[in-house]
Design an enzyme around this catalytic site. Structure first.
Site, mmCIF file in Angstrom:
data_model
loop_
_atom_site.group_PDB
_atom_site.id
_atom_site.type_symbol
_atom_site.label_atom_id
_atom_site.label_comp_id
_atom_site.label_asym_id
_atom_site.label_seq_id
_atom_site.Cartn_x
_atom_site.Cartn_y
_atom_site.Cartn_z
ATOM 1 N N HIS A 111 -11.071 -28.024 -50.009
ATOM 2 C CA HIS A 111 -10.779 -28.484 -51.371
ATOM 3 C C HIS A 111 -9.514 -29.344 -51.436
ATOM 4 O O HIS A 111 -9.200 -29.914 -52.483
ATOM 5 C CB HIS A 111 -10.708 -27.309 -52.360
ATOM 6 N N ASP A 142 -14.452 -23.463 -46.747
ATOM 7 C CA ASP A 142 -13.279 -24.106 -47.347
ATOM 8 C C ASP A 142 -12.258 -24.503 -46.269
ATOM 9 O O ASP A 142 -11.073 -24.260 -46.393
ATOM 10 C CB ASP A 142 -12.611 -23.203 -48.395
ATOM 11 N N GLY A 221 -0.934 -26.440 -54.358
ATOM 12 C CA GLY A 221 -0.180 -27.257 -53.404
ATOM 13 C C GLY A 221 0.071 -26.519 -52.108
ATOM 14 O O GLY A 221 0.257 -27.137 -51.058
ATOM 15 N N ASN A 222 0.090 -25.178 -52.168
ATOM 16 C CA ASN A 222 0.201 -24.365 -50.949
ATOM 17 C C ASN A 222 -1.103 -24.358 -50.154
ATOM 18 O O ASN A 222 -1.120 -23.999 -48.976
ATOM 19 C CB ASN A 222 0.545 -22.905 -51.279
ATOM 20 N N SER A 223 -2.193 -24.734 -50.815
ATOM 21 C CA SER A 223 -3.503 -24.678 -50.166
ATOM 22 C C SER A 223 -3.505 -25.459 -48.864
ATOM 23 O O SER A 223 -3.056 -26.603 -48.807
ATOM 24 C CB SER A 223 -4.573 -25.251 -51.103
ATOM 25 N N LEU A 275 -28.486 -19.499 -37.128
ATOM 26 C CA LEU A 275 -29.104 -18.200 -36.908
ATOM 27 C C LEU A 275 -30.345 -18.024 -37.789
ATOM 28 O O LEU A 275 -31.302 -17.358 -37.408
ATOM 29 C CB LEU A 275 -28.086 -17.095 -37.204
ATOM 30 N N GLY A 276 -30.302 -18.607 -38.993
ATOM 31 C CA GLY A 276 -31.472 -18.562 -39.870
ATOM 32 C C GLY A 276 -31.526 -17.365 -40.791
ATOM 33 O O GLY A 276 -32.620 -16.938 -41.189
#
Length: 350
Positions: A111, A142, A221-223, A275-276
């Site tokens: 993100h 993510d 902003g730390n992301s 893997l399905g």
């Protein structure tokens, strides 16, 4: 009469002189502390010296920050958001990341940077600003791996998120609220493990799995920045916080990105083996189906009838307990084992 008065006066003056001489010279040098007690403490004992202490031993946070801060980067992006039907608006994004390979490989969040991001810029600790290239990204995990054109960069070593315990030290470094507060250090503890967090990405609901919960302050902003242990090893990637409460931050366990990073460095990209199955661990099952109780393993909630799992005899409703001889009680644990494989490899499951 006058003669006697003068004599008494002379004796008094001489006696005063002798007494003064005794107290000024004789007593301090020959009598005090030897024959008679010292009438008052020496001058040196009345004055208090202010001693400036030597520099204290570095705290854990100070030592970790010194070790890791040069490898934490700021990231800005430009994305185009469709406004009405035919207009697009440029939206600037700001986040964090950290260098994990001296040749310029950087981990951050999807993100923060994804396949739609334009004009990706990476701000290094030495003041350099370099363009970043997306090598791999995954919206479900993510996670994103970037590459900048540089060599001999400082790095943050990766720890082992399988060995974490609740209560141990957790230190976050990132760029809260933008680049004005670059490389802010916050400290706390690991509050919980294997947390699941329902979020909305765009307009679609999504559940983030097996997260590390911490009370170290994590803000917008730390992301993408690192969550580290007391030795300065990255144990997670900061990703989200609960805005309606204090001290509820979350990080993605670092182990999930290790096999991915290894293949990206070697081949330039990562193609996950298939893997399905659609699997739920115990934590996720409580969000999906109230009537499903899982005490261990991974519950197979759905399966691709053309996939390898189905062809191997696995069916919907089965519970996978082990993969390659290792217990799997979280989806992250299963993915870590699967991601070590290449398409076409075999994996033994119980």
């Amino acid at each position: 009469m006058q003669h006697n008065f003068n004599r008494i006066l002379a004796i008094a003056i001489i006696s005063s002189f002798i007494t003064s001489l005794v107290f000024v010279y004789v007593a301090p040098n020959f009598l005090w502390g030897k024959i008679i007690p010292i009438p008052y403490p020496p001058e040196t004992s009345l004055k208090k010296e202010i001693i400036i202490p030597k520099k204290e031993t570095p705290t854990v946070a100070e030592a970790v920050a010194k070790k890791a801060m040069p490898a934490v980067v700021g990231i800005t992006t430009l994305e185009f958001e469709r406004k009405y039907y035919f207009l697009e608006r440029a939206v600037e994004g700001v986040g964090s990341g950290f260098i994990v390979h001296p040749d310029g490989y950087i981990i951050t969040n999807n993100h923060v940077v994804n396949e739609n991001s334009k004009n990706v810029k990476v701000y290094l600790g030495n003041g350099s600003v370099l363009p970043g290239k997306v090598l791999w990204t995954d919206a479900i995990l993510d996670l994103t791996i970037l590459k900048i054109d540089a060599k001999n960069l400082p790095v943050i070593e990766l720890g082992n998120s399988d060995n974490l315990s609740v209560g141990q030290t957790a230190i976050a470094i990132g760029n809260p609220l933008g680049l004005r507060f670059q490389r802010t250090v916050t400290m706390g503890i690991i509050s919980a493990l294997n947390r699941s967090l329902p979020i909305t990405e765009g307009s679609r609901p999504k559940i983030m799995e097996d997260l590390i919960q911490t009370d170290a302050s994590i803000n917008p902003g730390n992301s993408g920045g690192p969550l580290m242990d007391s030795q300065g090893y990255a144990i997670g990637i900061n990703t989200a916080k609960v805005t309606t409460a204090e001290g509820l931050g979350f990080a993605i366990p670092i182990n999930i990105v290790k096999p991915i990073l290894k293949k990206v460095v070697k081949t330039g990209t990562f193609k996950p083996p298939y893997l399905g199955i659609v699997g739920y661990d115990r934590e996720i099952a409580s969000y999906i189906a109230a009537d499903v109780y899982i005490y261990e393993g991974i519950y197979v909630a759905d399966i691709d009838p053309t996939g390898p799992a189905y062809k191997s005899g696995i069916r919907k409703g089965y519970i996978i307990l082990e993969a390659d001889g290792k217990p799997v009680n979280t989806m992250t644990a299963l993915k870590c084992i699967v991601y070590e494989k290449n398409p076409g490899d075999r994996i033994k499951v119980k």
